[in-house]
Motif scaffolding. Structure first.
Motif, PDB file in Angstrom:
ATOM      1  N   LEU A   1       0.820  -1.207   0.000  1.00  0.00           N
ATOM      2  CA  LEU A   1       0.000   0.000   0.000  1.00  0.00           C
ATOM      3  C   LEU A   1       0.859   1.264   0.000  1.00  0.00           C
ATOM      4  O   LEU A   1       0.588   2.213  -0.741  1.00  0.00           O
ATOM      5  CB  LEU A   1      -0.934   0.008   1.208  1.00  0.00           C
ATOM      6  N   VAL A   2       1.921   1.264   0.830  1.00  0.00           N
ATOM      7  CA  VAL A   2       2.784   2.442   0.908  1.00  0.00           C
ATOM      8  C   VAL A   2       3.487   2.691  -0.426  1.00  0.00           C
ATOM      9  O   VAL A   2       3.499   3.808  -0.948  1.00  0.00           O
ATOM     10  CB  VAL A   2       3.820   2.273   2.040  1.00  0.00           C
ATOM     11  N   VAL A   3       4.085   1.628  -0.990  1.00  0.00           N
ATOM     12  CA  VAL A   3       4.825   1.774  -2.243  1.00  0.00           C
ATOM     13  C   VAL A   3       3.884   2.163  -3.388  1.00  0.00           C
ATOM     14  O   VAL A   3       4.178   3.066  -4.184  1.00  0.00           O
ATOM     15  CB  VAL A   3       5.582   0.469  -2.582  1.00  0.00           C
ATOM     16  N   THR A   4       2.743   1.490  -3.473  1.00  0.00           N
ATOM     17  CA  THR A   4       1.791   1.764  -4.549  1.00  0.00           C
ATOM     18  C   THR A   4       1.267   3.191  -4.478  1.00  0.00           C
ATOM     19  O   THR A   4       1.235   3.915  -5.485  1.00  0.00           O
ATOM     20  CB  THR A   4       0.609   0.772  -4.481  1.00  0.00           C
ATOM     21  N   MET A   5       0.863   3.607  -3.273  1.00  0.00           N
ATOM     22  CA  MET A   5       0.363   4.972  -3.127  1.00  0.00           C
ATOM     23  C   MET A   5       1.423   6.002  -3.480  1.00  0.00           C
ATOM     24  O   MET A   5       1.148   6.982  -4.168  1.00  0.00           O
ATOM     25  CB  MET A   5      -0.129   5.200  -1.700  1.00  0.00           C
ATOM     26  N   ALA A   6       2.653   5.772  -3.002  1.00  0.00           N
ATOM     27  CA  ALA A   6       3.727   6.734  -3.255  1.00  0.00           C
ATOM     28  C   ALA A   6       3.953   6.909  -4.755  1.00  0.00           C
ATOM     29  O   ALA A   6       4.067   8.034  -5.257  1.00  0.00           O
ATOM     30  CB  ALA A   6       5.012   6.276  -2.569  1.00  0.00           C
ATOM     31  N   LEU A   7       3.998   5.798  -5.493  1.00  0.00           N
ATOM     32  CA  LEU A   7       4.260   5.863  -6.933  1.00  0.00           C
ATOM     33  C   LEU A   7       3.104   6.516  -7.686  1.00  0.00           C
ATOM     34  O   LEU A   7       3.304   7.405  -8.524  1.00  0.00           O
ATOM     35  CB  LEU A   7       4.523   4.457  -7.474  1.00  0.00           C
ATOM     36  N   VAL A   8       1.876   6.070  -7.395  1.00  0.00           N
ATOM     37  CA  VAL A   8       0.720   6.572  -8.133  1.00  0.00           C
ATOM     38  C   VAL A   8       0.451   8.038  -7.798  1.00  0.00           C
ATOM     39  O   VAL A   8       0.201   8.860  -8.695  1.00  0.00           O
ATOM     40  CB  VAL A   8      -0.519   5.706  -7.851  1.00  0.00           C
ATOM     41  N   VAL A   9       0.507   8.393  -6.514  1.00  0.00           N
ATOM     42  CA  VAL A   9       0.251   9.773  -6.118  1.00  0.00           C
ATOM     43  C   VAL A   9       1.309  10.707  -6.699  1.00  0.00           C
ATOM     44  O   VAL A   9       0.997  11.799  -7.188  1.00  0.00           O
ATOM     45  CB  VAL A   9       0.195   9.898  -4.581  1.00  0.00           C
ATOM     46  N   ALA A  10       2.576  10.271  -6.667  1.00  0.00           N
ATOM     47  CA  ALA A  10       3.644  11.098  -7.237  1.00  0.00           C
ATOM     48  C   ALA A  10       3.418  11.324  -8.728  1.00  0.00           C
ATOM     49  O   ALA A  10       3.593  12.443  -9.236  1.00  0.00           O
ATOM     50  CB  ALA A  10       5.000  10.429  -7.010  1.00  0.00           C
ATOM     51  N   PHE A  11       2.995  10.274  -9.432  1.00  0.00           N
ATOM     52  CA  PHE A  11       2.731  10.432 -10.865  1.00  0.00           C
ATOM     53  C   PHE A  11       1.565  11.389 -11.104  1.00  0.00           C
ATOM     54  O   PHE A  11       1.637  12.262 -11.977  1.00  0.00           O
ATOM     55  CB  PHE A  11       2.419   9.071 -11.494  1.00  0.00           C
ATOM     56  N   LEU A  12       0.492  11.233 -10.334  1.00  0.00           N
ATOM     57  CA  LEU A  12      -0.687  12.079 -10.534  1.00  0.00           C
ATOM     58  C   LEU A  12      -0.390  13.539 -10.212  1.00  0.00           C
ATOM     59  O   LEU A  12      -0.869  14.446 -10.909  1.00  0.00           O
ATOM     60  CB  LEU A  12      -1.845  11.579  -9.673  1.00  0.00           C
ATOM     61  N   GLN A  13       0.390  13.788  -9.173  1.00  0.00           N
ATOM     62  CA  GLN A  13       0.668  15.172  -8.794  1.00  0.00           C
ATOM     63  C   GLN A  13       1.757  15.797  -9.648  1.00  0.00           C
ATOM     64  O   GLN A  13       1.582  16.892 -10.190  1.00  0.00           O
ATOM     65  CB  GLN A  13       1.072  15.247  -7.314  1.00  0.00           C
ATOM     66  N   PHE A  14       2.886  15.100  -9.778  1.00  0.00           N
ATOM     67  CA  PHE A  14       4.025  15.690 -10.478  1.00  0.00           C
ATOM     68  C   PHE A  14       4.043  15.365 -11.968  1.00  0.00           C
ATOM     69  O   PHE A  14       4.620  16.098 -12.769  1.00  0.00           O
ATOM     70  CB  PHE A  14       5.336  15.220  -9.832  1.00  0.00           C
ATOM     71  N   GLY A  15       3.410  14.252 -12.349  1.00  0.00           N
ATOM     72  CA  GLY A  15       3.415  13.858 -13.749  1.00  0.00           C
ATOM     73  C   GLY A  15       2.316  14.503 -14.559  1.00  0.00           C
ATOM     74  O   GLY A  15       2.561  14.986 -15.669  1.00  0.00           O
ATOM     75  N   VAL A  16       1.085  14.505 -14.016  1.00  0.00           N
ATOM     76  CA  VAL A  16      -0.035  15.055 -14.782  1.00  0.00           C
ATOM     77  C   VAL A  16      -0.582  16.344 -14.184  1.00  0.00           C
ATOM     78  O   VAL A  16      -1.491  16.948 -14.747  1.00  0.00           O
ATOM     79  CB  VAL A  16      -1.172  14.014 -14.926  1.00  0.00           C
ATOM     80  N   GLY A  17      -0.058  16.776 -13.033  1.00  0.00           N
ATOM     81  CA  GLY A  17      -0.391  18.084 -12.510  1.00  0.00           C
ATOM     82  C   GLY A  17      -1.658  18.199 -11.703  1.00  0.00           C
ATOM     83  O   GLY A  17      -2.222  19.288 -11.588  1.00  0.00           O
ATOM     84  N   MET A  18      -2.145  17.093 -11.104  1.00  0.00           N
ATOM     85  CA  MET A  18      -3.292  17.204 -10.221  1.00  0.00           C
ATOM     86  C   MET A  18      -2.901  17.966  -8.959  1.00  0.00           C
ATOM     87  O   MET A  18      -1.742  17.946  -8.550  1.00  0.00           O
ATOM     88  CB  MET A  18      -3.797  15.811  -9.807  1.00  0.00           C
ATOM     89  N   ASP A  19      -3.873  18.635  -8.344  1.00  0.00           N
ATOM     90  CA  ASP A  19      -3.578  19.265  -7.063  1.00  0.00           C
ATOM     91  C   ASP A  19      -3.301  18.182  -6.026  1.00  0.00           C
ATOM     92  O   ASP A  19      -3.679  17.017  -6.195  1.00  0.00           O
ATOM     93  CB  ASP A  19      -4.743  20.151  -6.621  1.00  0.00           C
ATOM     94  N   ARG A  20      -2.641  18.576  -4.936  1.00  0.00           N
ATOM     95  CA  ARG A  20      -2.134  17.609  -3.968  1.00  0.00           C
ATOM     96  C   ARG A  20      -3.250  16.730  -3.382  1.00  0.00           C
ATOM     97  O   ARG A  20      -3.117  15.507  -3.320  1.00  0.00           O
ATOM     98  CB  ARG A  20      -1.400  18.330  -2.840  1.00  0.00           C
ATOM     99  N   ALA A  21      -4.342  17.342  -2.967  1.00  0.00           N
ATOM    100  CA  ALA A  21      -5.408  16.577  -2.318  1.00  0.00           C
ATOM    101  C   ALA A  21      -6.076  15.601  -3.287  1.00  0.00           C
ATOM    102  O   ALA A  21      -6.306  14.434  -2.954  1.00  0.00           O
ATOM    103  CB  ALA A  21      -6.449  17.525  -1.732  1.00  0.00           C
ATOM    104  N   THR A  22      -6.366  16.073  -4.493  1.00  0.00           N
ATOM    105  CA  THR A  22      -7.027  15.205  -5.471  1.00  0.00           C
ATOM    106  C   THR A  22      -6.118  14.055  -5.886  1.00  0.00           C
ATOM    107  O   THR A  22      -6.567  12.903  -6.008  1.00  0.00           O
ATOM    108  CB  THR A  22      -7.456  16.018  -6.713  1.00  0.00           C
ATOM    109  N   ALA A  23      -4.836  14.337  -6.086  1.00  0.00           N
ATOM    110  CA  ALA A  23      -3.888  13.282  -6.447  1.00  0.00           C
ATOM    111  C   ALA A  23      -3.780  12.252  -5.329  1.00  0.00           C
ATOM    112  O   ALA A  23      -3.760  11.036  -5.575  1.00  0.00           O
ATOM    113  CB  ALA A  23      -2.511  13.893  -6.737  1.00  0.00           C
ATOM    114  N   TYR A  24      -3.724  12.732  -4.093  1.00  0.00           N
ATOM    115  CA  TYR A  24      -3.550  11.828  -2.953  1.00  0.00           C
ATOM    116  C   TYR A  24      -4.725  10.861  -2.834  1.00  0.00           C
ATOM    117  O   TYR A  24      -4.535   9.643  -2.747  1.00  0.00           O
ATOM    118  CB  TYR A  24      -3.410  12.655  -1.672  1.00  0.00           C
ATOM    119  N   PHE A  25      -5.940  11.373  -2.834  1.00  0.00           N
ATOM    120  CA  PHE A  25      -7.103  10.504  -2.629  1.00  0.00           C
ATOM    121  C   PHE A  25      -7.479   9.737  -3.901  1.00  0.00           C
ATOM    122  O   PHE A  25      -8.177   8.732  -3.823  1.00  0.00           O
ATOM    123  CB  PHE A  25      -8.277  11.323  -2.096  1.00  0.00           C
ATOM    124  N   SER A  26      -7.000  10.183  -5.053  1.00  0.00           N
ATOM    125  CA  SER A  26      -7.178   9.407  -6.284  1.00  0.00           C
ATOM    126  C   SER A  26      -6.227   8.217  -6.315  1.00  0.00           C
ATOM    127  O   SER A  26      -6.540   7.184  -6.911  1.00  0.00           O
ATOM    128  CB  SER A  26      -6.927  10.285  -7.516  1.00  0.00           C
TER     129      SER A  26
END
Length: 377
Positions: free
Chosen positions: A113-138
């Motif tokens: 869970l930790v590794v998966t969330m870290a990778l996916v959230v980082a991609f959503l926030q830094f890769g595609v530019g989602m805001d922090r909260a939306t990327a985190y809960f997505s």
């Protein structure tokens, strides 16, 4: 410094047609009619999570086409509480002892869970530019309802979260059951197989479950727990089920109705949004599902022997699809269904309870760092 946006932000709900619609009887009836039709169609097709996903997809499509369905907040809250009681009913008196036996698998789950969330959230926030909260809960692999509610309470766009998790669940529950259907000719039903009919539910059990919802929600609100309508009833239901007071779960008619209402409510949030704005989010969500399945397979290959479980069982326990669907596949394959189901319950509970708390801590840390970096400037 901001991050480049590869996804166009969605407008506020109803923005294209003059603001959010009032919840009227006609809009409620229209929304429920569309949701029931979509759920029934998916159920006839034998799709997993049929009533939830069928309603969600049908109402979302209608909203994107210009319809303006709506669900009263009170009705949505009641049905969310029903789903909370259902989730809590998965906790049995035997689970506590089983967790000790499956300690290694639980550790692998938490690491995953930790590794998966870290990778996916980082991609959503830094890769595609989602805001922090939306990327985190997505990127948190919980349920659609849980993450949409929790994210909304932290200022995230619940519609984006809904799209991301709907894409994830659709891809996983399509690919994994299809994979095992090809290998073993298995069929995955649309509702929990052990759910009784409303007419067959004992009065005492029914009253106990109703009490979990009636008491759990206000208690969770007083304690300021995230997604109180879901978390409170779930915790009370888990308590009475682990205490052995009842082994019943909400009747299948009520489960189907709750799925329709919640799916309809989520889909109604897309009124005034064009399909051109939505499809990139669906592609990103599907891509994140592929990443999660790949990581699940890798973790199963690497750690199954170490934790002493079958690799297929560990794969089913880790892949963040539906609890019911993955558990039924395990049952059909003769794998340890209790382990698979328990680890999915733990995943949902861990994400639901820990994710909002961790996000709050991270937000405070980020705010403190920003404040320190701007001192004296």
């Amino acid at each position: 410094m901001g991050h480049k946006r590869l996804l166009t932000p969605l407008p506020p709900p109803g923005d294209a047609v003059g603001g959010p619609p009032r919840t009227t009887v006609s809009r409620t009836v229209a929304g429920l009619g569309i949701g029931i039709s979509g759920g029934a169609l998916f159920a006839l097709m034998g799709a997993p999570l049929a009533w939830m996903l069928g309603a969600l997809i049908a109402v979302t499509a209608a909203s994107l086409s210009g319809a303006r369905p709506a669900i009263p907040a009170t009705l949505r809250t009641v049905m969310i509480a029903v789903l909370g009681v259902m989730l809590g009913s998965a906790f049995t008196p035997e689970i506590a002892g089983h967790i000790a036996v499956w300690g290694g698998a639980v550790l692998v789950l938490l690491l995953f869970l930790v590794v998966t969330m870290a990778l996916v959230v980082a991609f959503l926030q830094f890769g595609v530019g989602m805001d922090r909260a939306t990327a985190y809960f997505s990127g948190a692999p919980g349920g659609i309802t849980e993450m949409a509610l929790a994210g909304e309470s932290h200022g995230a766009d619940s519609r984006v979260i809904t799209l991301m998790h709907a894409s994830r669940i659709l891809v996983i529950v399509a690919v994994i059951p299809f994979y095992f259907r090809v290998l073993g000719g298995l069929e995955v039903p649309t509702l929990p197989p052990d759910a009784a009919s409303l007419l067959d539910t004992p009065v005492f059990d029914a009253l106990l479950m109703v009490g979990c919802g009636i008491v759990g929600y206000p208690v969770a609100r007083v304690l300021r727990l995230p997604a109180a309508a879901l978390v409170g009833p779930m915790l009370f239901s888990a308590g009475v089920h682990m205490a052995g007071w009842t082994a019943a779960s909400p009747p299948f008619e009520l489960i189907a109705a709750a799925q329709v209402v919640v799916g309809t409510a989520l889909g109604a949030r897309f009124a005034g949004v064009s399909i051109r704005r939505v499809w990139p989010y669906l592609l990103v969500g599907a891509g994140s599902a592929v990443v999660m399945m790949a990581l699940s397979w890798l973790a199963a290959v690497l750690f199954a022997e170490w934790v002493g479980v079958d690799p297929t069982g560990l794969l089913l326990a880790l892949v963040p699809g539906g609890l019911v669907e993955m558990g039924l596949i395990a049952l059909s394959l003769g794998i340890d269904t209790a382990m698979v189901s328990t680890l999915h319950v733990l995943r949902i509970a861990a994400i639901m309870l820990a994710a909002p708390v961790v996000f709050t801590i991270l937000e405070r840390y980020a705010l403190r760092r920003w404040s320190d970096s701007h001192k004296g400037s």
